[in-house]
Design an enzyme around this catalytic site. Structure first.
Site, mmCIF file in Angstrom:
data_model
loop_
_atom_site.group_PDB
_atom_site.id
_atom_site.type_symbol
_atom_site.label_atom_id
_atom_site.label_comp_id
_atom_site.label_asym_id
_atom_site.label_seq_id
_atom_site.Cartn_x
_atom_site.Cartn_y
_atom_site.Cartn_z
ATOM 1 N N HIS A 157 0.889 -1.288 -0.124
ATOM 2 C CA HIS A 157 -0.162 0.068 0.008
ATOM 3 C C HIS A 157 0.769 1.145 0.025
ATOM 4 O O HIS A 157 0.379 2.360 -0.706
ATOM 5 C CB HIS A 157 -0.886 0.167 1.488
ATOM 6 C CG HIS A 157 -1.964 -0.906 1.398
ATOM 7 N ND1 HIS A 157 -2.797 -1.355 0.289
ATOM 8 C CD2 HIS A 157 -2.159 -2.067 2.338
ATOM 9 C CE1 HIS A 157 -3.576 -2.291 1.026
ATOM 10 N NE2 HIS A 157 -3.201 -2.778 1.921
ATOM 11 N N HIS B 187 5.338 7.402 6.332
ATOM 12 C CA HIS B 187 5.224 6.723 5.115
ATOM 13 C C HIS B 187 4.681 7.693 3.902
ATOM 14 O O HIS B 187 4.104 8.968 4.214
ATOM 15 C CB HIS B 187 4.025 5.504 5.268
ATOM 16 C CG HIS B 187 2.671 6.141 5.533
ATOM 17 N ND1 HIS B 187 2.518 6.399 7.070
ATOM 18 C CD2 HIS B 187 1.593 6.631 5.019
ATOM 19 C CE1 HIS B 187 1.422 6.717 7.160
ATOM 20 N NE2 HIS B 187 0.864 7.069 6.011
ATOM 21 N N HIS C 286 2.725 8.995 0.282
ATOM 22 C CA HIS C 286 1.237 9.018 -0.657
ATOM 23 C C HIS C 286 1.685 9.568 -2.015
ATOM 24 O O HIS C 286 2.115 10.936 -2.015
ATOM 25 C CB HIS C 286 -0.029 9.515 0.021
ATOM 26 C CG HIS C 286 -0.170 8.744 1.307
ATOM 27 N ND1 HIS C 286 -1.107 7.740 1.141
ATOM 28 C CD2 HIS C 286 -0.040 9.013 2.655
ATOM 29 C CE1 HIS C 286 -1.180 7.221 2.476
ATOM 30 N NE2 HIS C 286 -0.798 7.907 3.251
ATOM 31 N N HIS D 67 3.295 11.225 5.595
ATOM 32 C CA HIS D 67 2.615 11.196 7.118
ATOM 33 C C HIS D 67 3.271 10.745 8.240
ATOM 34 O O HIS D 67 4.106 9.680 8.018
ATOM 35 C CB HIS D 67 1.437 10.380 6.950
ATOM 36 C CG HIS D 67 0.277 10.838 6.160
ATOM 37 N ND1 HIS D 67 -0.431 10.128 5.536
ATOM 38 C CD2 HIS D 67 0.272 12.280 5.661
ATOM 39 C CE1 HIS D 67 -1.301 11.090 4.554
ATOM 40 N NE2 HIS D 67 -1.109 12.190 4.594
ATOM 41 N N THR E 269 -6.348 7.274 6.929
ATOM 42 C CA THR E 269 -6.673 7.561 5.626
ATOM 43 C C THR E 269 -6.829 6.220 5.011
ATOM 44 O O THR E 269 -7.175 6.032 3.697
ATOM 45 C CB THR E 269 -5.841 8.418 4.667
ATOM 46 O OG1 THR E 269 -4.650 7.780 4.626
ATOM 47 C CG2 THR E 269 -5.697 9.641 5.388
HETATM 48 ZN ZN LIG Z 1 -0.905 7.992 5.353
#
Ligand SMILES: [Zn+2]
Length: 243
Positions: free
Chosen positions: A83, A108, A110, A127, A194
């Site tokens: 992910h 991590h 995005h 984040h 999220t």
């Molecule tokens: Zn995140």
């Protein structure tokens, strides 16, 4: 015990994702964001009213206090859970917020950004996930705009595991401090994780100033993730964002 559980849950979330829910939710299609709440009863919060990410707009000036950060070079491994790619931290890096100490657990990425600012999306967002002793979460978000090569990412990027469900020990410990912009002005709002289970009650702090990332660095993480990993922005539903 509770402290132990919260800590274990955070440090092990990547492992859990690998072992149990890695294939259950996705960013598109039949198990995509619109379906998350229906995939399992555990994801009920994904249909909640205080969800993240959001489009940061109409902010109200509240004279927020400067962030009290004490980060150490304690990032010691990077995982690819299918992910995202995530750097896990040993204890010792802290954020003081609301009279409580939150400890940095992991950060991590995005691509593209999850939060937006006045309708603007960015090519990348990091984040920084912190937890207090009771397991309450505080996340610092930093936007990356396309520009000069990012020096902090330059050290990390070559060490990203290319295969999903794999991890690498970092060659040298990393601090999250180098990911932050010089000025620490920020927006604040209440939101959620999220990703499933989308748990609410998360204190969100998004830096006003972006940092830079090169086109090549964005392409590199996109090549590793193989898909966009941003949940669409969620309705504010009466929440006010302060700065
Ligand atoms: Zn995140």
């Amino acid at each position: 015990m509770k402290k132990h559980l919260a800590f274990a849950a955070l440090m092990a979330c990547s492992v859990t994702a690998m072992a149990s829910d890695g294939a259950k939710w996705t960013y598109a299609g039949e198990s995509g964001p619109e379906q998350w709440a229906k995939l399992t009863p555990d994801n009920f919060a994904c249909a909640g009213k205080n969800q993240s990410p959001v489009d940061i707009k109409g902010t109200v000036h509240a004279g927020l206090k400067p962030l009290k950060l004490a980060y150490k070079a304690a990032g010691n491994e990077v995982i690819n859970n299918g992910h995202t790619v995530q750097v896990n931290f040993a204890p010792g890096s802290t954020l003081q917020l609301d009279g409580t100490e939150f400890e940095l657990k992991q950060y991590h990425f995005h691509a593209p950004s999850e939060n937006q600012v006045n309708g603007q999306s960015y090519p990348l967002e990091v984040h920084l996930v912190h937890a207090d002793k009771d397991g309450n979460l505080a996340v610092i978000g930093v936007m990356f705009k396309q520009g000069a090569e990012n020096q902090a990412l330059k050290a990390l990027w070559p060490q990203l595991p290319k295969e999903a469900n794999s991890k690498n020990a970092l060659t040298a410990p990393l601090s999250a401090a180098s990911l932050l912009p010089t000025k620490h002005g920020y927006f604040r709002f209440s939101g959620s994780l999220t990703t499933p289970p989308c748990s609410e009650g998360v204190r969100w702090l998004v830096m006003k100033n972006p940092v830079t990332v090169s086109k090549e660095q964005v392409a590199a993480i996109e090549g590793i993730l193989h898909h966009a990993n941003n949940r669409p922005v969620q309705a504010l539903n009466g929440r006010v964002i302060v700065d």
